[in-house]
Design a protein around this motif. Sequence first.
Motif, PDB file in Angstrom:
ATOM      1  N   SER A 106       1.652  -0.694  -4.426  1.00  0.00           N
ATOM      2  CA  SER A 106       0.280  -0.204  -4.386  1.00  0.00           C
ATOM      3  C   SER A 106      -0.415  -0.545  -5.692  1.00  0.00           C
ATOM      4  O   SER A 106       0.199  -0.509  -6.762  1.00  0.00           O
ATOM      5  CB  SER A 106       0.274   1.320  -4.187  1.00  0.00           C
ATOM      6  OG  SER A 106      -0.971   1.879  -4.527  1.00  0.00           O
ATOM      7  N   GLY A 151       0.801  -1.220   0.000  1.00  0.00           N
ATOM      8  CA  GLY A 151       0.000   0.000   0.000  1.00  0.00           C
ATOM      9  C   GLY A 151       0.833   1.269   0.000  1.00  0.00           C
ATOM     10  O   GLY A 151       0.289   2.364   0.158  1.00  0.00           O
ATOM     11  N   LYS A 155       2.317   6.527   1.826  1.00  0.00           N
ATOM     12  CA  LYS A 155       1.118   5.688   1.701  1.00  0.00           C
ATOM     13  C   LYS A 155       0.337   6.152   0.483  1.00  0.00           C
ATOM     14  O   LYS A 155       0.271   7.353   0.186  1.00  0.00           O
ATOM     15  CB  LYS A 155       0.265   5.787   2.963  1.00  0.00           C
ATOM     16  CG  LYS A 155       0.931   5.211   4.204  1.00  0.00           C
ATOM     17  CD  LYS A 155      -0.015   5.249   5.393  1.00  0.00           C
ATOM     18  CE  LYS A 155       0.671   4.754   6.665  1.00  0.00           C
ATOM     19  NZ  LYS A 155       1.129   3.358   6.540  1.00  0.00           N
ATOM     20  N   ASP A 156      -0.265   5.221  -0.225  1.00  0.00           N
ATOM     21  CA  ASP A 156      -0.885   5.578  -1.502  1.00  0.00           C
ATOM     22  C   ASP A 156      -2.104   6.482  -1.372  1.00  0.00           C
ATOM     23  O   ASP A 156      -2.545   7.077  -2.350  1.00  0.00           O
ATOM     24  CB  ASP A 156      -1.231   4.319  -2.319  1.00  0.00           C
ATOM     25  CG  ASP A 156      -2.186   3.376  -1.605  1.00  0.00           C
ATOM     26  OD1 ASP A 156      -2.789   3.751  -0.590  1.00  0.00           O
ATOM     27  OD2 ASP A 156      -2.322   2.220  -2.088  1.00  0.00           O
TER      28      ASP A 156
END
Length: 340
Positions: free
Chosen positions: A86, A38, A108-109
Motif C-alpha cells: 500500500s 492496496g 485493506k488499507d
Amino acid sequence: MITITIQKQIQLKKRPTGVPTSEHFEFVEVPVESPAKGEILLQTIYISVDPYLRGRMNDTKSYIPPFKLNEAISSGVIGKVVESKSDLFEVGDFVIGSLGWQQFSVAKDNTVRKIDPNLAPVSAYLSVLGMTGLTAYFGLLDIGKPKAGETVVVSGAAGAVGSIVGQIAKIKGARVVGIAGSDEKVRYLLDELGFDAAINYNTQDVGSALKEACPDGIDVYFENVGGEISDTIFPLLNNFARIPVCGAISAYNNSEPDVGPRVQGYLIKTSSLMQGFTVGNYSSRFGEGAKELASWLLEGKLKYEETVTEGFENTIDAFLDLFKGANLGKAIVKVADSDK
C-alpha cells in the motif's frame, strides 16, 4: 517480510446460553496470508476484549451483525505493519482496526487507521484514545450534558468507559459518584481518579449509600450495568435528569428477558431523558472527540488504567474475566511486543 506461514486463530465454536465458557471457543491453525495490492500484513500486538462481544455471540438482530460459527471472532486490534503493498503504510507503522482474533491479519488499507505511538503508548488507542474513550465522551457530553455543580452517578465506574466518564464529568465541574464492585476499585476511584464518592455494591446497600452520597438528588446517571443497581437510581432522579444508556452487563448472560421495576412513572414525574446509544452513532465526529481526549490526556486531566493479559493463548480467559468484574480500566490482551 515474515517467514511464518501458519498461525493460531480463535473461532466461535458454538453459541453460548447464559455465561460463556472456554468450550464455546476453539483455537485453530490457519495460513498466514500474503497481502495483495492496496493491502498490508499486520502482526497483532494488542487485542481488545469487551462486554459487547457477548451479544454478538447470539444469533439475534442487533446494531451489529452476530459472529458466525467456525469463523474468527473480531474486535478492536492494534497491529504493526510487517509487509506493505500500500502507498499509505510503511513497514513499522502501527494501525488500529476491527480485525480477527489471530496472530497476523491482512487488511485493506482503507479499513484501518494509522496511530501515533509518540502521543501515547499504542495500547491507549484501545482505551482512553479509542472506542471506550469516545463512548464516554459522546455519551456523557451529548446525552448526559453535565453542568457544573450537578451530581453525576456512574455504574461500572472502574471499567474502561465508566472511569473516563467520571473524569470528564469532573472536568466539567460536576460532583461524581461511582459504583463499583470491590474496595480496591472504590479506592482507585477516590484516590486516583478524584471521584467525590464511591460505593461498593458487593458490601453496601446501594440505595441507602446513594441517598447519602447524593443528598441533592441525581442529575445524570451514566448506565453501564442495568439490573438492580439501576433500579436504585430512579427514585433519586431530579427534574430533567439525563440517563445515557451505554450498557447493561448484568443482563448480557441472561437466558430469559430481564425483568425489573417499570421506569415510565419516574421518567414522567421528573421529565427525565433516558436514551440508549452506541459509539457508532458519532462516527462522523470521532476526530473531534479524539482531539479533546488527547488534549486532556496530555494536560494530565485524564488518567487511564489497563488490565493486560499476556499471551494470545489467554485471550478467552481475559474475555470471560470481564463477567467476573476482574478488570480495572480497559481489558486488553498483549499478543506480541510493540517496542512502543
